[in-house]
Write an enzyme that holds these catalytic residues in place. Sequence first.
Site, PDB file in Angstrom:
ATOM      1  N   SER A 236    -110.083  -9.173-113.893  1.00  0.00           N
ATOM      2  CA  SER A 236    -109.560 -10.530-113.850  1.00  0.00           C
ATOM      3  C   SER A 236    -110.581 -11.495-113.240  1.00  0.00           C
ATOM      4  CB  SER A 236    -108.225 -10.550-113.097  1.00  0.00           C
ATOM      5  OG  SER A 236    -107.547 -11.770-113.292  1.00  0.00           O
ATOM      6  N   ASP A 331    -104.329  -9.625-124.026  1.00  0.00           N
ATOM      7  CA  ASP A 331    -104.343 -10.228-122.687  1.00  0.00           C
ATOM      8  C   ASP A 331    -103.734 -11.635-122.781  1.00  0.00           C
ATOM      9  OD1 ASP A 331    -104.888 -11.246-120.187  1.00  0.00           O
ATOM     10  OD2 ASP A 331    -107.005 -10.665-120.191  1.00  0.00           O
ATOM     11  N   HIS A 365    -103.397  -7.499-119.741  1.00  0.00           N
ATOM     12  CA  HIS A 365    -104.392  -7.906-118.747  1.00  0.00           C
ATOM     13  C   HIS A 365    -104.679  -6.824-117.697  1.00  0.00           C
ATOM     14  CE1 HIS A 365    -106.760 -10.772-116.455  1.00  0.00           C
ATOM     15  NE2 HIS A 365    -106.054 -10.503-115.376  1.00  0.00           N
TER      16      HIS A 365
END
Length: 426
Positions: A236, A331, A365
């Site tokens: 991330s 994602d 994600h």
Amino acid sequence: MSSQVRLRLLPSARCLFDEPVQVKVSGLRSRQLVSMRARSTDDKGVLFRSSATYRADGSGEVDLRRDSSLRGSYVGMEPMGLLRSLRADALHKKFYKSDARNPHVVKFSVHEEEEEEEGEGRTLAEETNERLLMGEGVSRIPVRDGNIRGVLFTPPGAGPFPAVLDLYTFGGGLSERRACLLANRGFVVLTVALYGHDDLPKKIREIHLDYFEEAIQFLKKQAKVGSKGVGVISLSKSGDLALSIASYLPDVGATVWINGCSANVAFPLYYKKSQILPALMADISKVVPTESGAFNCKYAMQNPLAEENRATLIPIQQAEARFLFVAAEDDLNWDSKAYMDEMVERLRHHGKENFESVCYPGSGHYLEPPYGPYCPSSFHGVLGKPVLWGGEPRSHSAAEVHLWKKIQDFFRTHLTCDAAAAKAKL
């Protein structure tokens, strides 16, 4: 409970977090319908549960490696489905397992079930699966050294071992899970916090690359470390930090970028008290609400390739380290696949071949070590709202299994160890 029904977890009811177990039931009636259930409480005290209905074979046995779930938290053959589908009763809860000293304890049970109902049913058998984050002999040392705040994990044995800096994800506090699991596999791993941990500030307005330089030097001094270069693993927001570390700092041998951005995001980046990268910001008007109450943020970030934002792009073409780019195609936090494609094109344009990339269709994600509960949505610390992370649960979980091995192989290939260098530190 029924005395003749037996629930077994093979090869053992005690294993490492990232290891699969075979769930088997025997002693049932021929073709009996039963409910298989799992439950676990995370480090915040939130209860997560899953269930699936199975029909025993003619011998009165159920084997989750062989048999398909008929209904429940998942349908079809999925040997570790009860773990993957653990879910809290409340929406937008992520399974929180941070302290590596606390194992992931899962209680499996088998219950009677009627043909057309999903009632509670009498408990026929149960077993507890203790899923350890810290393997035998791994050392865990909290670190307060200079500016560094984190935890160091070291494998048992003399080494030498490759060194890895684990940035996990950007947020307050500290997560030890991935770092410790890598240490079980033969890496000396330092996981660090940027804020919200120990005596670090609660919030920050800027990030200083010097902090990570200090962390790398700390890692290199560890007695059992034998790799010339240090590995960096991210996820991330910390993905762009990992790119900057590899682009601006020496001693980085291999970098794993998972679902990050190709530009410096949210906070300006400084090095030696000078700003080296401005921040790419989000356009909140592009955050899309959904019926569940969670928000879709996939296209909220401003375009880093737009002329006014190009200064935020991280100059990865100047990095000497090897890169492993990992993008989840579903994602919903941001468009990781597009960021990865941009980086691959840029590196090729500069004649660079120091990278490999992998895409996972149907994954979201949060690509993490395997066999933890899949998280479709949870609270986003920066946005201050619950967000969707994306992914189809079965595909996402399969991606985690594949990626976990790929990460280890990547680091072992590109972080070669020198036994003489490690011995000289002793």
